[in-house]
Design a protein around this motif. Sequence first.
Motif, PDB file in Angstrom:
ATOM      1  N   PRO A  53       0.879  -1.251  -0.084  1.00 22.67           N
ATOM      2  CA  PRO A  53       0.122  -0.136  -0.135  1.00 22.67           C
ATOM      3  C   PRO A  53       0.877   1.255  -0.139  1.00 22.67           C
ATOM      4  O   PRO A  53       2.069   1.272   0.620  1.00 22.67           O
ATOM      5  CB  PRO A  53      -0.970  -0.018   1.032  1.00 22.67           C
ATOM      6  N   ALA A  54       0.355   2.266  -0.690  1.00 24.07           N
ATOM      7  CA  ALA A  54       1.212   3.340  -0.740  1.00 24.07           C
ATOM      8  C   ALA A  54       1.113   4.183   0.416  1.00 24.07           C
ATOM      9  O   ALA A  54       0.085   4.176   0.827  1.00 24.07           O
ATOM     10  CB  ALA A  54       0.737   4.145  -2.027  1.00 24.07           C
ATOM     11  N   LYS A  55       2.394   4.971   0.966  1.00 22.52           N
ATOM     12  CA  LYS A  55       2.020   5.587   2.157  1.00 22.52           C
ATOM     13  C   LYS A  55       1.856   6.843   1.633  1.00 22.52           C
ATOM     14  O   LYS A  55       2.308   7.451   0.589  1.00 22.52           O
ATOM     15  CB  LYS A  55       3.364   5.572   2.893  1.00 22.52           C
ATOM     16  N   HIS A  56       0.868   7.634   2.138  1.00 22.16           N
ATOM     17  CA  HIS A  56       0.419   8.824   2.053  1.00 22.16           C
ATOM     18  C   HIS A  56       1.129   9.644   3.290  1.00 22.16           C
ATOM     19  O   HIS A  56       1.118   9.614   4.463  1.00 22.16           O
ATOM     20  CB  HIS A  56      -0.743   9.037   2.027  1.00 22.16           C
ATOM     21  N   VAL A  57       1.782  10.778   2.793  1.00 24.14           N
ATOM     22  CA  VAL A  57       2.295  11.728   3.740  1.00 24.14           C
ATOM     23  C   VAL A  57       1.965  13.229   3.272  1.00 24.14           C
ATOM     24  O   VAL A  57       1.285  13.529   2.420  1.00 24.14           O
ATOM     25  CB  VAL A  57       4.034  12.029   3.599  1.00 24.14           C
ATOM     26  N   CYS A  58       1.912  14.085   4.504  1.00 22.65           N
ATOM     27  CA  CYS A  58       1.621  15.472   4.363  1.00 22.65           C
ATOM     28  C   CYS A  58       2.454  16.307   3.638  1.00 22.65           C
ATOM     29  O   CYS A  58       3.773  16.184   3.807  1.00 22.65           O
ATOM     30  CB  CYS A  58       1.198  16.001   5.690  1.00 22.65           C
ATOM     31  N   PRO A  59       2.296  16.977   2.549  1.00 24.77           N
ATOM     32  CA  PRO A  59       3.122  17.601   1.663  1.00 24.77           C
ATOM     33  C   PRO A  59       3.760  18.982   2.629  1.00 24.77           C
ATOM     34  O   PRO A  59       4.993  19.219   2.086  1.00 24.77           O
ATOM     35  CB  PRO A  59       2.365  18.195   0.457  1.00 24.77           C
ATOM     36  N   HIS A  60       3.192  19.145   3.625  1.00 27.13           N
ATOM     37  CA  HIS A  60       3.533  20.465   4.335  1.00 27.13           C
ATOM     38  C   HIS A  60       4.676  20.153   5.442  1.00 27.13           C
ATOM     39  O   HIS A  60       5.675  20.647   5.534  1.00 27.13           O
ATOM     40  CB  HIS A  60       2.253  21.100   5.004  1.00 27.13           C
ATOM     41  N   CYS A  61       4.272  19.014   6.380  1.00 31.19           N
ATOM     42  CA  CYS A  61       5.144  18.646   7.387  1.00 31.19           C
ATOM     43  C   CYS A  61       5.819  17.229   7.189  1.00 31.19           C
ATOM     44  O   CYS A  61       6.800  17.030   8.277  1.00 31.19           O
ATOM     45  CB  CYS A  61       4.206  18.616   8.808  1.00 31.19           C
ATOM     46  N   GLY A  62       5.222  16.379   6.215  1.00 36.95           N
ATOM     47  CA  GLY A  62       5.709  15.127   6.035  1.00 36.95           C
ATOM     48  C   GLY A  62       5.419  14.052   6.847  1.00 36.95           C
ATOM     49  O   GLY A  62       5.938  12.757   7.078  1.00 36.95           O
ATOM     50  N   ALA A  63       4.403  14.592   7.878  1.00 31.83           N
ATOM     51  CA  ALA A  63       3.831  13.352   8.631  1.00 31.83           C
ATOM     52  C   ALA A  63       2.874  12.146   7.958  1.00 31.83           C
ATOM     53  O   ALA A  63       2.495  12.540   6.831  1.00 31.83           O
ATOM     54  CB  ALA A  63       2.922  14.030   9.892  1.00 31.83           C
ATOM     55  N   THR A  64       3.271  11.048   8.244  1.00 30.31           N
ATOM     56  CA  THR A  64       2.466   9.832   7.654  1.00 30.31           C
ATOM     57  C   THR A  64       0.931  10.034   7.989  1.00 30.31           C
ATOM     58  O   THR A  64       0.491  10.212   9.248  1.00 30.31           O
ATOM     59  CB  THR A  64       2.957   8.622   8.318  1.00 30.31           C
ATOM     60  N   LEU A  65       0.252   9.967   7.099  1.00 27.08           N
ATOM     61  CA  LEU A  65      -1.235  10.127   7.201  1.00 27.08           C
ATOM     62  C   LEU A  65      -2.056   8.828   7.476  1.00 27.08           C
ATOM     63  O   LEU A  65      -1.698   7.885   6.837  1.00 27.08           O
ATOM     64  CB  LEU A  65      -1.846  10.644   6.134  1.00 27.08           C
ATOM     65  N   SER A  66      -2.723   8.710   8.623  1.00 24.90           N
ATOM     66  CA  SER A  66      -3.410   7.233   8.831  1.00 24.90           C
ATOM     67  C   SER A  66      -4.601   7.340   7.947  1.00 24.90           C
ATOM     68  O   SER A  66      -4.939   6.166   7.747  1.00 24.90           O
ATOM     69  CB  SER A  66      -3.695   7.433  10.167  1.00 24.90           C
ATOM     70  N   ASN A  67      -5.231   8.245   7.180  1.00 24.95           N
ATOM     71  CA  ASN A  67      -6.251   8.189   6.362  1.00 24.95           C
ATOM     72  C   ASN A  67      -5.930   8.890   5.223  1.00 24.95           C
ATOM     73  O   ASN A  67      -5.922  10.061   4.991  1.00 24.95           O
ATOM     74  CB  ASN A  67      -7.415   8.927   7.068  1.00 24.95           C
ATOM     75  N   PRO A  68      -5.851   7.992   4.020  1.00 23.47           N
ATOM     76  CA  PRO A  68      -5.326   8.425   2.617  1.00 23.47           C
ATOM     77  C   PRO A  68      -6.218   9.515   2.183  1.00 23.47           C
ATOM     78  O   PRO A  68      -5.823  10.274   1.404  1.00 23.47           O
ATOM     79  CB  PRO A  68      -5.234   7.214   1.825  1.00 23.47           C
ATOM     80  N   ASN A  69      -7.579   9.338   2.688  1.00 22.36           N
ATOM     81  CA  ASN A  69      -8.674  10.394   2.095  1.00 22.36           C
ATOM     82  C   ASN A  69      -8.922  11.631   2.876  1.00 22.36           C
ATOM     83  O   ASN A  69      -9.840  12.333   2.801  1.00 22.36           O
ATOM     84  CB  ASN A  69      -9.890   9.494   1.928  1.00 22.36           C
ATOM     85  N   ALA A  70      -8.040  11.685   3.944  1.00 18.53           N
ATOM     86  CA  ALA A  70      -8.281  12.968   4.727  1.00 18.53           C
ATOM     87  C   ALA A  70      -7.887  14.176   3.997  1.00 18.53           C
ATOM     88  O   ALA A  70      -7.413  14.279   3.085  1.00 18.53           O
ATOM     89  CB  ALA A  70      -7.085  12.780   5.864  1.00 18.53           C
ATOM     90  N   LYS A  71      -8.803  15.047   4.648  1.00 15.54           N
ATOM     91  CA  LYS A  71      -8.649  16.515   3.974  1.00 15.54           C
ATOM     92  C   LYS A  71      -7.930  17.560   4.525  1.00 15.54           C
ATOM     93  O   LYS A  71      -7.411  18.523   4.221  1.00 15.54           O
ATOM     94  CB  LYS A  71     -10.191  17.026   3.807  1.00 15.54           C
ATOM     95  N   PHE A  72      -7.382  17.203   5.839  1.00 12.42           N
ATOM     96  CA  PHE A  72      -6.587  18.030   6.489  1.00 12.42           C
ATOM     97  C   PHE A  72      -5.574  17.154   7.428  1.00 12.42           C
ATOM     98  O   PHE A  72      -5.986  15.822   7.701  1.00 12.42           O
ATOM     99  CB  PHE A  72      -7.307  18.881   7.605  1.00 12.42           C
ATOM    100  N   CYS A  73      -4.204  17.638   7.412  1.00 15.52           N
ATOM    101  CA  CYS A  73      -3.348  16.878   8.313  1.00 15.52           C
ATOM    102  C   CYS A  73      -3.726  16.686   9.614  1.00 15.52           C
ATOM    103  O   CYS A  73      -3.920  18.048  10.176  1.00 15.52           O
ATOM    104  CB  CYS A  73      -1.917  17.511   7.924  1.00 15.52           C
ATOM    105  N   GLY A  74      -3.402  15.411  10.532  1.00 11.36           N
ATOM    106  CA  GLY A  74      -3.789  15.376  11.649  1.00 11.36           C
ATOM    107  C   GLY A  74      -2.609  16.124  12.360  1.00 11.36           C
ATOM    108  O   GLY A  74      -2.719  16.386  13.743  1.00 11.36           O
ATOM    109  N   ASN A  75      -1.613  16.062  11.871  1.00 10.76           N
ATOM    110  CA  ASN A  75      -0.263  16.657  12.689  1.00 10.76           C
ATOM    111  C   ASN A  75      -0.234  18.115  12.755  1.00 10.76           C
ATOM    112  O   ASN A  75       0.004  18.863  13.662  1.00 10.76           O
ATOM    113  CB  ASN A  75       1.039  16.110  12.231  1.00 10.76           C
ATOM    114  N   CYS A  76      -0.433  18.735  11.314  1.00 11.81           N
ATOM    115  CA  CYS A  76      -0.293  20.239  11.491  1.00 11.81           C
ATOM    116  C   CYS A  76      -1.494  20.919  11.221  1.00 11.81           C
ATOM    117  O   CYS A  76      -1.354  22.385  11.206  1.00 11.81           O
ATOM    118  CB  CYS A  76       1.003  20.638  10.188  1.00 11.81           C
TER     119      CYS A  76
END
Length: 166
Positions: free
Chosen positions: A138-161
């Motif tokens: 499975p492809a890992k999805h990361v936030c383009p702003h902070c680089g955090a791994t996203l637990s939900n690939p369909n998320a609209k906002f980063c849970g970290n930043c």
Amino acid sequence: METKKLTKEQEEAKRALLTGHFPYMMQALAIAYQRVPAWRFAENGTPCSVLDVFKSAKKYDEEHPRKEDDRSFFYVSLEGAIGYCPTGVEFQVVWLFYPMEPGEERNSIVKAVKEEYDRVEAQLEAEKKATEEAAAAPAKHVCPHCGATLSNPNAKFCGNCGKPLK
């Protein structure tokens, strides 16, 4: 029974097999390899493997494209020797590779070729397996702003930043 009419290329291939005259060195090697596993350079008697002859054949065929009226040919003897005839007259063959006599030296060359083949085959198999595993993982999805791994690939906002993802 109906006989099929052969194309010009098929007729030329049939004639080449019957006469031992081949327009390209790679074709001559393909036939000679069925008869002999190793050769000696005619010029100096140095042993050479099918890989050495293959490199020579490939280089020659690339550097000397055939012309329409070219009468030269490569000749393969019944024993597997490979020669070149620049004039198109069979008795003027210049021998390039002689079949190597059976013995320890030939056996070591054949063994080295087999080991090289096995090494390359294993490398290709490993590359294929790695490619298949990468495609299946499975492809890992990361936030383009902070680089955090996203637990939900369909998320609209980063849970970290908290920044928007799309």
